[in-house]
Design a protein around this motif. Structure first.
Motif, short mmCIF file in Angstrom:
data_model
loop_
_atom_site.label_atom_id
_atom_site.label_comp_id
_atom_site.label_asym_id
_atom_site.label_seq_id
_atom_site.Cartn_x
_atom_site.Cartn_y
_atom_site.Cartn_z
N GLN A 44 0.83 -1.21 0.00
CA GLN A 44 0.00 0.00 0.00
C GLN A 44 0.86 1.26 0.00
OE1 GLN A 44 -2.78 0.15 3.25
NE2 GLN A 44 -3.54 2.19 2.73
N LEU A 45 2.03 1.18 0.64
CA LEU A 45 2.89 2.35 0.78
C LEU A 45 3.52 2.77 -0.54
CD1 LEU A 45 4.46 4.40 2.53
CD2 LEU A 45 6.17 2.59 2.92
N PRO A 47 2.58 2.78 -3.85
CA PRO A 47 1.84 3.73 -4.70
C PRO A 47 1.64 5.09 -4.03
CG PRO A 47 0.40 1.96 -3.93
CD PRO A 47 1.79 1.55 -3.60
N GLU A 48 1.58 5.11 -2.69
CA GLU A 48 1.45 6.40 -2.00
C GLU A 48 2.70 7.24 -2.18
OE1 GLU A 48 0.60 5.46 2.04
OE2 GLU A 48 -1.46 4.77 1.65
N LEU A 49 3.88 6.61 -2.09
CA LEU A 49 5.12 7.34 -2.29
C LEU A 49 5.26 7.82 -3.74
CD1 LEU A 49 7.54 5.09 -0.19
CD2 LEU A 49 6.74 7.38 0.39
N ASP A 51 2.79 8.55 -5.77
CA ASP A 51 1.86 9.66 -5.95
C ASP A 51 2.38 10.94 -5.29
OD1 ASP A 51 0.13 8.17 -7.44
OD2 ASP A 51 -1.38 7.90 -5.88
N GLN A 52 3.02 10.81 -4.13
CA GLN A 52 3.62 11.97 -3.49
C GLN A 52 4.67 12.61 -4.39
OE1 GLN A 52 5.17 11.13 0.44
NE2 GLN A 52 3.31 10.05 1.05
N ARG A 63 -0.90 12.07 -12.13
CA ARG A 63 -1.32 11.25 -10.99
C ARG A 63 -2.82 10.94 -11.06
NH1 ARG A 63 -1.79 14.67 -5.84
NH2 ARG A 63 -3.55 15.31 -7.15
N ASN A 71 -1.69 -2.44 -9.09
CA ASN A 71 -0.78 -2.71 -7.98
C ASN A 71 -0.29 -4.14 -8.15
OD1 ASN A 71 0.33 -3.46 -5.40
ND2 ASN A 71 -0.72 -1.70 -4.50
N THR A 99 12.03 11.51 -2.48
CA THR A 99 10.89 11.12 -1.65
C THR A 99 11.18 9.82 -0.92
OG1 THR A 99 9.36 12.23 -3.18
CG2 THR A 99 8.42 10.57 -1.69
N TYR A 103 11.65 9.31 3.20
CA TYR A 103 10.91 8.28 3.94
C TYR A 103 11.87 7.34 4.66
CZ TYR A 103 8.31 4.10 5.00
OH TYR A 103 7.77 3.02 5.67
#
Length: 304
Positions: A44-45, A47-49, A51-52, A63, A71, A99, A103
């Motif tokens: 899950q993390l 795709p979040e990174l 997108d950030q 985006r 995924n 990014t 993290y």
């Protein structure tokens, strides 16, 4: 079978070519080695990174307009408008590296280090069930799994190098050599992209935004902000041809396992796998992969 489209016979008739779509894919290094309890959160993390980083790179529109996103468990893949390829190569890849680094410096869980691939080609994209499937999609994943990009990420420092990207020959010729992007050709290293156990071999180009260790010694240049006049586009980079040459002076490396990069800023690059000894530049290693040779310089159009 009712409801399904007939499978077309190859070369039986001419038909419209599907639209060209750019493709971006990433997957995480050593994902399968994580404890099972971490697979879901890391999946899950990622795709979040991504997108950030897209938002930070000024690509919020990309985006929000991804084509056939998926995924893959240890990464993501999606299509997008090829007109945005120059911006994905620069600055997005560098921003994604930043990014990930931010993290990783503050995380209490596993570090996230990614391989990325960038490609382009015709793919069906008509809001149907088969959208995004085709040779270009397959090649994107093969590039992502190719031995050179895996070897480079293994050889570099996990404290410094968070991303290694492989760029297809088609993207390199059209976007990089075409000078549509701020990513200069001298930051890319040519490799033959092969995948163990697969019938796949293509010419490709490695780009490491934050090289470390052997990569720095070999002359794989770190990412720098381009120096441009005030009225020039911010993403364009000064021509390194005006700078002094970068050379790797020491010509001996000994590597137990992993990868070694060696050479100077010159012409071509060769890649070798398996356990062997390369005598041409007095470079020796044990098990693992090796990348050795010269990066290409010269005019953007000077290529084979």
């Amino acid at each position: 079978m009712s409801g399904s489209s007939p499978v077309p016979a190859p070369y039986a008739a001419s038909r419209p070519l599907p639209p060209y779509r750019a493709l971006f894919a990433v997957d995480a290094k050593d994902f399968t080695g994580l404890p099972a309890v971490q697979h879901g959160p890391v999946s899950q993390l990622i795709p979040e990174l991504v997108d950030q980083a897209l938002e930070r790179a000024g690509l919020s529109a990309l985006r929000d307009s991804k084509r056939f996103p998926a995924n893959t468990g240890d990464g993501v893949v999606f299509g997008f408008d090829p007109a945005l390829l120059p911006h994905v190569l620069w600055p997005f890849l560098g921003v994604l590296d930043d990014t990930l680094g931010a993290y990783n410096r503050q995380c209490v869980g596993p570090r996230i280090r990614l391989r990325a691939s960038v490609h382009v080609g015709p793919l069906p994209d008509g809001d149907g069930a088969g959208d995004g499937n085709g040779t270009a999609r397959n090649d994107t994943h093969r590039l992502l799994d190719s031995r050179p990009v895996k070897a480079i990420l293994t050889a570099s420092s996990e404290q410094v190098t968070h991303l290694a990207a492989v760029i297809s020959q088609r993207v390199y010729e059209d976007v990089v050599l075409g000078a549509y992007t701020g990513l200069h050709p001298d930051r890319c290293v040519e490799v033959p992209a092969t995948v163990e156990g697969k019938n796949f071999s293509q010419r490709a180009w490695l780009y490491v935004p934050s090289p470390s260790g052997n990569l720095l010694q070999a002359g794989v240049r770190p990412r720098e902000e381009p120096e441009t006049p005030d009225d020039a586009p911010a993403e364009r980079e000064q021509d390194p041809a005006t700078e002094s040459g970068t050379h790797y002076q020491g010509n001996t490396q000994h590597v137990g396992k992993g990868a070694a990069v060696m050479g100077n800023v010159g012409r071509d690059l060769t890649y070798t796998g398996e356990s062997t000894t390369y005598h041409g530049t007095n470079q020796h290693w044990g098990g693992g992969d090796n990348v050795a040779g010269d990066k290409r310089v010269g005019d953007a159009g000077d290529h084979r």
